[in-house]
Design a protein around this motif. Sequence first.
Motif, PDB file in Angstrom:
ATOM      1  N   GLN A 185     -13.284  28.571  -3.839  1.00  0.00           N
ATOM      2  CA  GLN A 185     -11.770  28.447  -4.116  1.00  0.00           C
ATOM      3  C   GLN A 185     -10.896  29.948  -3.899  1.00  0.00           C
ATOM      4  O   GLN A 185     -10.184  30.043  -3.221  1.00  0.00           O
ATOM      5  N   ASP A 186     -11.744  30.778  -4.384  1.00  0.00           N
ATOM      6  CA  ASP A 186     -11.191  32.166  -4.076  1.00  0.00           C
ATOM      7  C   ASP A 186     -11.043  32.459  -2.673  1.00  0.00           C
ATOM      8  O   ASP A 186     -10.095  33.038  -2.456  1.00  0.00           O
ATOM      9  N   LEU A 187     -12.085  32.432  -1.985  1.00  0.00           N
ATOM     10  CA  LEU A 187     -11.860  32.616  -0.423  1.00  0.00           C
ATOM     11  C   LEU A 187     -11.067  31.936  -0.026  1.00  0.00           C
ATOM     12  O   LEU A 187     -10.132  32.363   1.151  1.00  0.00           O
ATOM     13  N   GLU A 188     -10.841  30.648  -0.224  1.00  0.00           N
ATOM     14  CA  GLU A 188      -9.768  29.735   0.349  1.00  0.00           C
ATOM     15  C   GLU A 188      -8.563  30.313   0.270  1.00  0.00           C
ATOM     16  O   GLU A 188      -7.538  30.530   1.042  1.00  0.00           O
ATOM     17  N   ARG A 189      -8.158  31.078  -0.892  1.00  0.00           N
ATOM     18  CA  ARG A 189      -6.932  31.329  -1.387  1.00  0.00           C
ATOM     19  C   ARG A 189      -6.563  33.045  -0.334  1.00  0.00           C
ATOM     20  O   ARG A 189      -5.437  33.007   0.011  1.00  0.00           O
ATOM     21  N   MET A 190      -7.787  33.577  -0.266  1.00  0.00           N
ATOM     22  CA  MET A 190      -7.406  34.875   0.561  1.00  0.00           C
ATOM     23  C   MET A 190      -7.167  34.448   1.870  1.00  0.00           C
ATOM     24  O   MET A 190      -6.433  35.174   2.816  1.00  0.00           O
ATOM     25  N   ILE A 191      -8.258  33.457   2.350  1.00  0.00           N
ATOM     26  CA  ILE A 191      -7.907  33.219   3.811  1.00  0.00           C
ATOM     27  C   ILE A 191      -6.423  32.545   4.272  1.00  0.00           C
ATOM     28  O   ILE A 191      -5.894  32.907   5.449  1.00  0.00           O
ATOM     29  N   GLU A 192      -5.977  31.622   3.201  1.00  0.00           N
ATOM     30  CA  GLU A 192      -4.753  31.410   3.674  1.00  0.00           C
ATOM     31  C   GLU A 192      -3.508  32.358   3.486  1.00  0.00           C
ATOM     32  O   GLU A 192      -2.754  32.300   4.236  1.00  0.00           O
ATOM     33  N   ALA A 193      -3.655  33.442   2.437  1.00  0.00           N
ATOM     34  CA  ALA A 193      -2.601  34.122   2.126  1.00  0.00           C
ATOM     35  C   ALA A 193      -2.748  35.213   3.325  1.00  0.00           C
ATOM     36  O   ALA A 193      -1.647  35.899   3.478  1.00  0.00           O
ATOM     37  N   HIS A 194      -3.496  35.255   4.254  1.00  0.00           N
ATOM     38  CA  HIS A 194      -3.509  36.298   5.193  1.00  0.00           C
ATOM     39  C   HIS A 194      -4.052  35.784   6.558  1.00  0.00           C
ATOM     40  O   HIS A 194      -4.736  36.319   7.439  1.00  0.00           O
ATOM     41  N   GLU A 247      -8.165  46.274   3.710  1.00  0.00           N
ATOM     42  CA  GLU A 247      -7.252  45.954   2.479  1.00  0.00           C
ATOM     43  C   GLU A 247      -8.292  45.180   1.533  1.00  0.00           C
ATOM     44  O   GLU A 247      -8.618  44.133   1.790  1.00  0.00           O
ATOM     45  N   VAL A 248      -8.335  45.733   0.239  1.00  0.00           N
ATOM     46  CA  VAL A 248      -9.090  44.881  -0.536  1.00  0.00           C
ATOM     47  C   VAL A 248      -8.466  43.819  -1.134  1.00  0.00           C
ATOM     48  O   VAL A 248      -7.392  43.859  -1.730  1.00  0.00           O
ATOM     49  N   LEU A 249      -9.060  42.515  -1.175  1.00  0.00           N
ATOM     50  CA  LEU A 249      -8.260  41.485  -1.540  1.00  0.00           C
ATOM     51  C   LEU A 249      -8.694  41.094  -2.742  1.00  0.00           C
ATOM     52  O   LEU A 249      -8.199  40.208  -3.623  1.00  0.00           O
ATOM     53  N   GLY A 250      -9.938  41.416  -3.318  1.00  0.00           N
ATOM     54  CA  GLY A 250     -10.330  40.909  -4.702  1.00  0.00           C
ATOM     55  C   GLY A 250     -11.657  41.980  -5.179  1.00  0.00           C
ATOM     56  O   GLY A 250     -12.329  42.307  -4.275  1.00  0.00           O
ATOM     57  N   ALA A 251     -11.682  42.110  -6.387  1.00  0.00           N
ATOM     58  CA  ALA A 251     -12.897  42.852  -6.606  1.00  0.00           C
ATOM     59  C   ALA A 251     -13.377  42.562  -8.120  1.00  0.00           C
ATOM     60  O   ALA A 251     -12.352  42.522  -8.947  1.00  0.00           O
ATOM     61  N   ILE A 252     -14.607  42.435  -8.447  1.00  0.00           N
ATOM     62  CA  ILE A 252     -15.140  42.658  -9.719  1.00  0.00           C
ATOM     63  C   ILE A 252     -16.096  43.653  -9.885  1.00  0.00           C
ATOM     64  O   ILE A 252     -17.384  43.245  -9.160  1.00  0.00           O
ATOM     65  N   SER A 267      -4.558  34.579   9.963  1.00  0.00           N
ATOM     66  CA  SER A 267      -4.138  35.535  11.168  1.00  0.00           C
ATOM     67  C   SER A 267      -5.179  35.703  12.107  1.00  0.00           C
ATOM     68  O   SER A 267      -4.838  36.366  13.107  1.00  0.00           O
ATOM     69  N   GLY A 268      -6.395  35.295  11.747  1.00  0.00           N
ATOM     70  CA  GLY A 268      -7.596  35.718  13.047  1.00  0.00           C
ATOM     71  C   GLY A 268      -8.050  36.990  12.583  1.00  0.00           C
ATOM     72  O   GLY A 268      -9.097  37.413  13.080  1.00  0.00           O
TER      73      GLY A 268
END
Length: 487
Positions: free
Chosen positions: A478-487, A57-62, A448-449
């Motif tokens: 900051q952005d990666l922390e949000r992605m890690i926490e959300a999944h 799943e793509v979590l972010g892209a520019i 989630s691992g």
Amino acid sequence: MLIRAAVRLRYLLLFGLSLLPLVASAAGFAALEKMTERGFLISAEARLLGDAGRPGEVLGAIEPGRQLSPASVSKAYLAAAALDRWGPQHRFTTRLVSSAELDADGVLRGDLILDGGGDPALTTEDLWRLAQRLHQAGVREVEGRLVVSQWRFGPVACITTDRCAAESRAANSYSALLSSAGVNHGNWCVNVAPGASAGEPARVTSCDSQSLIVEIDNRMETRAAGTATEFSAERITREEDEVMLLRGHIALNAAPRDVYRASGDPARQTARTLAAMLEQAGIAIGAGYATTTEPPPASAHALATVEGRPLQELLLQVMNYSNNFMADVLALNLVDAPRATLLQAGEAIQDYVAGLPDHGPVVMLSGSGLTTENRTSASGANTLLESMFHRTSLFPSFVASFQSPANGVSRFIRRGSPLVQDRLMLKTGTLNQPYAVRAVSGYFRARSGRWGVFTVLVNGTASTPWLNWAQVLDPLAQDLERMIEAH
């Protein structure tokens, strides 16, 4: 680092074929995306990897397909291609060979040849082992010459300004020229220490032997204890002789320090260093030394052999310390034909990438990434990372070559919260000329691992402001922390 005009046309042809439509989406990279407002060009993507029947799943892209310079993130491509070619336990071998016979008195009645095996981490210690093993084989004198053969590759034509300048002078260690018979990363080393008293010249000795093996032009003065130590060191070439020129002053109570500068002729440096090792081992060379691009004769037999460290250990140095000499020597080894060039080495990496489904265009003019003309995209780099993740026998050695921000050798990557620092493995790339490049690529583990991959390529332009690592790593954390926490 600037690329020479001689290869620019080839680059433009390759890059012209690599343009793809760009897709812009800052989803997931809310903090990083603000850099685009300052004129920086960005290609970024983060995605989870699929496993156990779950798709990625793509979590972010520019603009993930945008082709930009990856700088030393190019070394991740080299590491993957090298592991694919040789496997983690491969070792490069360096040999002393000769066609001559050894007589009863220990005299070798001919030339002694060092067959350069392309070991990117060959050191003085390895040459010392060769000298000792030659002595153990009964050799006490070489009637002919000591010949260093760089037939596999070398001298390698330079394609960047710093390496081209190093043919005549070098004030750094990273611009070392390339050879399959290079030693000590293509660098001379001298030890600088204060003289016996203030007013006397500094004491300069070789790091590698009891006698000096590179000429010294010592213009350093010893000053009183407690004063500042300030000096410069430059390797210059004078009438084909390499000279270490030292200027400045050193405090009487200053600690000795090693100084490294790139050699202008790495094969000749190896010859001089090995000659010193043989002398210390009690083996006389009768007719001096020479270098050649010819292979040893078919009739030559091995007299002494030393094996280098396993590839997985070499990659730790290539990736952790971003060693450019080692990276480009490894890439040159990927070329099957002798007399390899850097462009052929880049093509070998491109051939490997061509076998990765869905990677997209890539341009590699070297394995080190020293030139801004290397090109890839965030999506492509992540495809490379994902392909290695699924190669069970290679992935442990590959991922181990990336740094953890929590305990990696580079302090500048220690950004973000402990959560982020503990869950990332990354490779960075930095260039400042002709424009700024800050690139980072690697793996993360979600809450989630699950494993994920991310790549961020930030390129400046002639009109963008100065770019430092904090400007990239802080919003990325900051952005990666949000992605890690959300999944």
